[in-house]
Design a protein around this motif. Structure first.
Motif, short mmCIF file in Angstrom:
data_model
loop_
_atom_site.label_atom_id
_atom_site.label_comp_id
_atom_site.label_asym_id
_atom_site.label_seq_id
_atom_site.Cartn_x
_atom_site.Cartn_y
_atom_site.Cartn_z
N PRO A 1 0.80 -1.23 0.00
CA PRO A 1 0.00 0.00 0.00
C PRO A 1 0.84 1.29 0.00
O PRO A 1 0.42 2.28 -0.60
CB PRO A 1 -0.83 -0.11 1.29
N GLU A 2 1.99 1.26 0.62
CA GLU A 2 2.81 2.49 0.68
C GLU A 2 3.39 2.89 -0.68
O GLU A 2 3.88 4.00 -0.85
CB GLU A 2 3.93 2.38 1.73
N TYR A 3 3.32 1.99 -1.66
CA TYR A 3 3.77 2.34 -3.01
C TYR A 3 2.74 3.20 -3.74
O TYR A 3 3.05 3.84 -4.74
CB TYR A 3 4.02 1.09 -3.86
N SER A 4 1.51 3.17 -3.27
CA SER A 4 0.41 3.84 -3.96
C SER A 4 0.60 5.36 -4.01
O SER A 4 1.00 5.98 -3.03
CB SER A 4 -0.92 3.53 -3.26
N VAL A 5 0.28 5.92 -5.19
CA VAL A 5 0.24 7.38 -5.33
C VAL A 5 -1.22 7.86 -5.26
O VAL A 5 -1.49 9.04 -5.43
CB VAL A 5 0.91 7.85 -6.64
N HIS A 6 -2.13 6.92 -5.05
CA HIS A 6 -3.57 7.21 -4.89
C HIS A 6 -4.18 7.80 -6.15
O HIS A 6 -5.11 8.61 -6.08
CB HIS A 6 -3.82 8.07 -3.66
N ILE A 7 -3.61 7.42 -7.29
CA ILE A 7 -4.18 7.72 -8.59
C ILE A 7 -4.27 6.35 -9.27
O ILE A 7 -3.24 5.77 -9.61
CB ILE A 7 -3.30 8.70 -9.40
N ASP A 8 -5.48 5.82 -9.37
CA ASP A 8 -5.67 4.43 -9.78
C ASP A 8 -4.94 4.06 -11.07
O ASP A 8 -4.29 3.01 -11.15
CB ASP A 8 -7.16 4.10 -9.93
N HIS B 1 2.23 1.24 -12.07
CA HIS B 1 3.32 0.93 -11.14
C HIS B 1 3.27 -0.54 -10.71
O HIS B 1 4.31 -1.17 -10.49
CB HIS B 1 3.27 1.85 -9.92
N GLN B 2 2.06 -1.08 -10.59
CA GLN B 2 1.93 -2.49 -10.24
C GLN B 2 2.53 -3.38 -11.32
O GLN B 2 3.07 -4.45 -11.02
CB GLN B 2 0.46 -2.84 -10.00
N ALA B 3 2.49 -2.92 -12.56
CA ALA B 3 3.12 -3.67 -13.66
C ALA B 3 4.64 -3.73 -13.45
O ALA B 3 5.27 -4.76 -13.73
CB ALA B 3 2.79 -3.04 -15.01
N LEU B 4 5.23 -2.65 -12.94
CA LEU B 4 6.67 -2.65 -12.64
C LEU B 4 6.97 -3.63 -11.52
O LEU B 4 7.93 -4.40 -11.59
CB LEU B 4 7.16 -1.25 -12.28
N VAL B 5 6.14 -3.64 -10.50
CA VAL B 5 6.31 -4.59 -9.39
C VAL B 5 6.19 -6.03 -9.91
O VAL B 5 6.96 -6.91 -9.50
CB VAL B 5 5.29 -4.30 -8.26
N THR B 6 5.29 -6.26 -10.83
CA THR B 6 5.15 -7.59 -11.45
C THR B 6 6.44 -7.98 -12.17
O THR B 6 6.90 -9.11 -12.06
CB THR B 6 3.94 -7.62 -12.41
N MET B 7 7.04 -7.03 -12.88
CA MET B 7 8.30 -7.33 -13.57
C MET B 7 9.41 -7.67 -12.58
O MET B 7 10.22 -8.57 -12.84
CB MET B 7 8.71 -6.16 -14.47
N ILE B 8 9.44 -6.98 -11.46
CA ILE B 8 10.44 -7.27 -10.43
C ILE B 8 10.24 -8.70 -9.91
O ILE B 8 11.17 -9.48 -9.79
CB ILE B 8 10.36 -6.25 -9.27
N ARG B 9 8.96 -9.04 -9.64
CA ARG B 9 8.65 -10.37 -9.14
C ARG B 9 8.99 -11.45 -10.17
O ARG B 9 9.52 -12.50 -9.83
CB ARG B 9 7.18 -10.46 -8.73
N ASP C 1 13.23 4.78 -5.10
CA ASP C 1 13.66 6.16 -5.30
C ASP C 1 12.64 6.93 -6.14
O ASP C 1 12.07 7.91 -5.68
CB ASP C 1 15.05 6.20 -5.97
N HIS C 2 12.40 6.47 -7.34
CA HIS C 2 11.55 7.25 -8.23
C HIS C 2 10.09 7.25 -7.78
O HIS C 2 9.49 8.31 -7.61
CB HIS C 2 11.66 6.75 -9.68
N ILE C 3 9.52 6.08 -7.60
CA ILE C 3 8.09 6.02 -7.25
C ILE C 3 7.83 6.51 -5.82
O ILE C 3 6.95 7.32 -5.58
CB ILE C 3 7.53 4.60 -7.47
N MET C 4 8.64 6.02 -4.89
CA MET C 4 8.40 6.35 -3.48
C MET C 4 8.76 7.80 -3.14
O MET C 4 8.26 8.34 -2.16
CB MET C 4 9.17 5.40 -2.57
N GLN C 5 9.61 8.42 -3.94
CA GLN C 5 9.99 9.80 -3.64
C GLN C 5 9.44 10.78 -4.68
O GLN C 5 8.59 11.61 -4.36
CB GLN C 5 11.50 9.91 -3.54
N HIS C 6 9.88 10.66 -5.92
CA HIS C 6 9.50 11.64 -6.94
C HIS C 6 8.03 11.56 -7.32
O HIS C 6 7.37 12.60 -7.42
CB HIS C 6 10.39 11.48 -8.18
N ASP C 7 7.51 10.37 -7.53
CA ASP C 7 6.10 10.25 -7.90
C ASP C 7 5.19 10.65 -6.74
O ASP C 7 4.12 11.22 -6.96
CB ASP C 7 5.77 8.83 -8.37
N GLN C 8 5.60 10.36 -5.54
CA GLN C 8 4.79 10.75 -4.38
C GLN C 8 4.65 12.27 -4.30
O GLN C 8 3.63 12.79 -3.85
CB GLN C 8 5.39 10.19 -3.09
N LYS C 9 5.66 13.01 -4.75
CA LYS C 9 5.60 14.48 -4.72
C LYS C 9 4.48 15.00 -5.61
O LYS C 9 3.69 15.84 -5.18
CB LYS C 9 6.94 15.08 -5.17
#
Length: 136
Positions: free
Chosen positions: A11-18, A24-32, A119-127
């Motif tokens: 949940p903390e990865y969410s930028v609250h824009i569906d 972003h979930q697609a990127l997490v899928t690629m990591i997995r 870095d990018h999602i958790m910091q820059h995208d959250q801004k």
């Protein structure tokens, strides 16, 4: 039963824009998927598929974010675009190295992807998410 040691969306990865969260979930899928391939001893074989998907992802996802930020008058758009250009350049460098038969360790590829998330999602995208506060 899900394998709990595999990388997963939190949940903390969410930028609250569906629409962005889904991307972003697609990127997490690629990591997995890279993690699974590494555990199964086919990480190197998976690299070409992964990098091809990352090239397409950066093109579509970054354009989508930039259009959304532009549409909503995000003041730090130029800075964010520069972050996107840096990530795109890194992906293209990885693609060239893999295509040319160079060695890219699975560990370095995994680190790159996880840093992108932290870095990018958790910091820059959250801004921009905090500033835009939109529902999509």
């Amino acid at each position: 039963m899900p394998d709990t040691h595999l990388f997963a969306w939190r949940p903390e990865y969410s930028v609250h824009i569906d629409s962005i969260d889904r991307q972003h979930q697609a990127l997490v899928t690629m990591i997995r998927e890279l993690q699974e391939a590494m555990e199964e001893g086919r990480g190197r074989a998976f690299q070409r598929t992964l990098i091809k998907r990352l090239v397409a992802y950066t093109d579509v996802h970054f354009r989508f974010e930039e259009d959304l930020m532009s549409e909503h008058g995000y003041e730090s758009l130029a800075e964010h675009v520069e972050q996107h250009r840096l990530l795109t350049s890194q992906v293209m460098d990885l693609q060239k190295k893999i295509r040319d038969g160079g060695v890219v360790s699975n560990a370095s590829l995994m680190l790159f992807l996880r840093n992108w998330l932290t870095d990018h999602i958790m910091q820059h995208d959250q801004k921009y998410a905090r500033v835009l506060k939109i529902d999509t």
